[in-house]
Design an enzyme around this catalytic site. Structure first.
Site, mmCIF file in Angstrom:
data_model
loop_
_atom_site.group_PDB
_atom_site.id
_atom_site.type_symbol
_atom_site.label_atom_id
_atom_site.label_comp_id
_atom_site.label_asym_id
_atom_site.label_seq_id
_atom_site.Cartn_x
_atom_site.Cartn_y
_atom_site.Cartn_z
ATOM 1 N N SER A 1 0.852 -1.193 0.000
ATOM 2 C CA SER A 1 0.000 0.000 0.000
ATOM 3 C C SER A 1 0.879 1.231 0.000
ATOM 4 C CB SER A 1 -0.864 0.006 1.252
ATOM 5 O OG SER A 1 -0.023 0.200 2.379
ATOM 6 N N LYS A 2 0.233 2.389 -0.190
ATOM 7 C CA LYS A 2 0.991 3.630 -0.188
ATOM 8 C C LYS A 2 1.698 3.803 1.143
ATOM 9 C CE LYS A 2 -0.716 6.939 -3.504
ATOM 10 N NZ LYS A 2 -1.439 8.167 -3.703
ATOM 11 N N ARG A 3 1.044 3.303 2.189
ATOM 12 C CA ARG A 3 1.639 3.456 3.505
ATOM 13 C C ARG A 3 2.956 2.669 3.641
ATOM 14 N NH1 ARG A 3 -1.564 1.468 7.819
ATOM 15 N NH2 ARG A 3 -3.384 2.656 7.204
ATOM 16 N N ASP A 4 3.031 1.525 2.973
ATOM 17 C CA ASP A 4 4.292 0.761 3.006
ATOM 18 C C ASP A 4 5.333 1.408 2.122
ATOM 19 O OD1 ASP A 4 3.066 -1.392 4.382
ATOM 20 O OD2 ASP A 4 2.310 -2.159 2.476
ATOM 21 N N GLY A 5 4.984 2.516 1.531
ATOM 22 C CA GLY A 5 5.951 3.148 0.649
ATOM 23 C C GLY A 5 5.734 2.745 -0.793
#
Ligand code: GLU
Length: 481
Positions: A248-252
């Site tokens: 996800s975007k959160r994981d980069g």
């Protein structure tokens, strides 16, 4: 493959080219190239609310940098132009009229609030809401202002073959009377992509897992249109660093061009993304574009989620950076105002140590900054390794080195520098006390002004004899001052 292969990549202009999308494009392109087919780039811009300005140039720039060429499509033209869905509305409308005429589509007579009431009623009865249970008894002609719905056939069971996942199936609940054309006049994804895939002669559709549940809709629409469905190949999900959740975007999860900014080369991105979800069945890790085309095989695409390994990306990136000629390395590294001559001398060292161009740029600005400007020296640091009982030892060591360096040719290899200077350090080692460091430290510090830098022999070779002489003299002057 009997019929000519045609694949496509059909991104929506949502402003972002995440690596999952790029990997899908890559597999579709590799498959087309492998089978001597065609690869199309089509832009699916029928959802005007999700659209982000400047997405199309971003998509074009991303794929161009990445290194996959499209045979027809946006920015290039071709027999099925235009390749932008919002410019093909007449075509979707013509298909819609055909479906109405054949009894496969009808205008939705309900207002938003009427639909809402029907939905609530179903919820109250604890039943699933299905539009097909509320088809109007009497149809009004379609004036283009109401949504147009597909009259879904009742098929007890849908089965189809996925080239990656094998037999897939769904029950009749999988399909309701979905919208073909919205009240804003734009077709839905369901209608538009099928019309385009038919018109453009697409034979193989590669896309993500999220489309599996809609496949029964696609199949029944193909059938209603009297067209043969293409082959479907579902791509594995890309997993985040924990190997469990979808990246996800959160994981980069980044945009492809973020990797360019970080100094990755497209050869490495292609190599590594090809291996996220596909393997060659051998230990081979490094693949050029041509090697990928030759080796790629859909039957070796995995079903389960695939891990995107940024550590492996670094290794693969370093490999491809090292294959560049020194000229290409300089041209592609984005080394703004570095002195070309010195930069050229530093390239072998950068190739040896930097894993990305950003690391190379950081090295030039950090531990290699001394190549471009004379260091500011501190007397205390210069004599830091001088044995306490031998005052003046650093100065005489530097004088000894000066004599040896003056005798060196102007262009000299690190090996020759080492052979020439090391005996002086070895002699010091024999005396004990300060050891080699008592000679090599002041040399390294005089040349770099830094605690951390490449070894002194490398520095001499990079700086050249004349500049080395001038820096040793400056250090001696500090000791005399
Ligand atoms: N426009 C769709 C998307 O970006 C493409 C899906 C497909 O390849 O059919 O998700």
């Amino acid at each position: 493959m009997n019929s000519k292969v045609v694949t496509r990549f059909a991104p929506s202009p949502t402003g972002f080219m995440h690596i999952g999308g790029v990997r899908t494009a890559l597999y579709a392109w590799l498959f087309a190239r492998k089978h001597g087919g065609r690869f199309i780039l089509r832009i699916e811009d029928t959802d005007k609310e999700r659209e982000v300005a400047n997405s199309i140039p971003h998509i074009i720039e991303s794929l161009t940098w990445f290194g996959i060429e499209w045979d027809e499509g946006i920015d290039r033209g071709g027999p099925h132009a235009p390749y932008l869905q919002s410019k093909r509305l007449d075509l979707y409308r013509a298909y819609a009229e055909k479906l109405i005429a054949a009894g496969h589509a009808y205008p939705d007579p309900y207002s938003e609030s009427e639909l809402e009431a029907l939905r609530n009623e179903a919820v109250g009865k604890k039943q699933p809401f299905l539009f097909r249970d509320h088809r109007p008894a009497k149809l009004s002609p379609w004036d283009g202002r109401q949504p147009l719905r597909f009259r879904a056939p009742r098929i007890a069971r849908y089965e189809w073959n996925d080239l990656v996942r094998g037999r897939l199936s769904a029950g009749e609940e999988a399909i309701d009377d979905f919208i073909l054309i919205k009240s804003d006049g734009y077709p839905t994804y369901n209608l538009a992509h099928i019309v385009d895939d038919i018109e453009m002669g697409v034979t193989h559709v590669m896309r993500g897992e999220e489309f599996i549940s809609s496949t029964p809709k696609f199949l029944s629409l193909y059938e209603a249109l009297g067209a043969t469905a293409p082959a479907f190949a579902t791509m594995p999900v890309i997993l985040g660093p924990d190997g469990k959740k979808k990246l996800s975007k959160r994981d980069g999860a980044k945009d492809l061009l973020d990797y360019r900014a970080e100094g990755y080369v497209p050869e490495a991105m292609m190599n590594v993304l090809a291996l996220v979800g596909w393997n060659p069945g051998t230990d081979q890790e490094f693949f050029s574009k041509d090697e990928l085309i030759a080796a790629f095989d859909l039957s070796r695409v995995q079903v389960s989620g695939a891990h995107f390994d940024e550590v492996k990306l670094l290794t693969i990136n370093q490999h491809w950076m090292r294959t560049l000629s020194d000229e290409e390395f300089i041209a592609r590294g984005d080394f703004h105002d570095a002195d070309r001559e010195k930069l050229r001398a530093a390239v072998p060292l950068l190739k040896e140590r930097a894993r990305t161009f950003r690391e190379a740029r950081d090295m030039l600005a950090g531990e290699l900054a001394c190549l471009f400007e004379k260091p500011a020296l501190n007397r205390g640091k210069l004599v830091a390794k001088e044995p306490a009982d031998r005052p003046g030892m650093t100065k005489s060591a530097l004088e000894g080195l000066l004599g040896l360096v003056q005798a060196l040719p102007s262009d000299v290899s690190t090996g020759t520098v080492k052979e020439t200077l090391m005996p002086l350090a070895d002699a010091e080692e024999k005396k004990g006390k300060g050891g080699r460091g008592a000679v090599l430290w002041p040399l390294r510090y005089a040349l770099s002004g830094q605690e951390r830098s490449p070894d002194p022999f490398t520095l001499v070779a990079l700086l050249g004899a004349a500049e080395t002489v001038s820096r040793i003299r400056a250090a001696i002057a500090i000791l005399e001052g």
